[in-house]
Design an enzyme around this catalytic site. Sequence first.
Site, short mmCIF file in Angstrom:
data_model
loop_
_atom_site.label_atom_id
_atom_site.label_comp_id
_atom_site.label_asym_id
_atom_site.label_seq_id
_atom_site.Cartn_x
_atom_site.Cartn_y
_atom_site.Cartn_z
N HIS A 210 0.86 -1.19 0.00
CA HIS A 210 0.00 0.00 0.00
C HIS A 210 0.88 1.23 0.00
O HIS A 210 2.11 1.13 0.21
CB HIS A 210 -0.94 0.00 1.22
CG HIS A 210 -0.34 -0.59 2.45
ND1 HIS A 210 0.71 -0.02 3.10
CD2 HIS A 210 -0.61 -1.74 3.13
CE1 HIS A 210 1.05 -0.77 4.14
NE2 HIS A 210 0.28 -1.83 4.17
N HIS B 37 4.55 1.68 7.18
CA HIS B 37 4.47 1.11 8.53
C HIS B 37 5.78 1.40 9.24
O HIS B 37 6.86 1.28 8.64
CB HIS B 37 4.32 -0.41 8.50
CG HIS B 37 3.01 -0.91 8.01
ND1 HIS B 37 1.79 -0.41 8.40
CD2 HIS B 37 2.71 -1.93 7.16
CE1 HIS B 37 0.83 -1.08 7.81
NE2 HIS B 37 1.34 -2.00 7.03
N CYS C 41 2.86 -1.11 15.66
CA CYS C 41 2.89 -0.62 14.28
C CYS C 41 2.21 0.74 14.21
O CYS C 41 1.04 0.87 14.55
CB CYS C 41 2.19 -1.61 13.35
SG CYS C 41 2.15 -1.05 11.63
MN MN Z 1 0.47 -3.47 5.69
#
Ligand code: MN
Length: 147
Positions: A63, A67, A115
Amino acid sequence: MAGHVRYAGGFRWRGVDVRAYKPEGTHFRDVTRQVLFASDSGGRSELRYFEVAPGGHTTLERHQHVHQVLILRGRGSALLADGVAEVAPFDLVAVPPRTWHQFRAADDEALGFLCLVDAERDRPERPSEADLAELRRDPAAAAFLRV
Ligand code: MN
């Protein structure tokens, strides 16, 4: 005090639900999610704690959003564009935009990590057969991938 959430031990926080990693799907295994700082608290980021049970794995996806991961517990490995890394507590993993990624716990130990993501973010994309074939050209990735 408002704004203070007490740690409950065992990688749980008081009042924070342990949720399914994603609503549905067979492309991941044995992953839970806790949202520690949610987007509705007014910030531009979300901080989540994910835990992958022994032998489990997250979704292989990519994407635009990044992160920023801090490993908190256990052992496992992470796949990024340039290879597979063994990860251990307090390691950092940065997942750049548009980069295929997947996290796996060791077979005999859970893997837990924080995360950090943008609160507003694009939806993950799953690999096509052509994408998988490309990823599998790297032997380390071929041995690692779970789809
Ligand atoms: Mn991911």
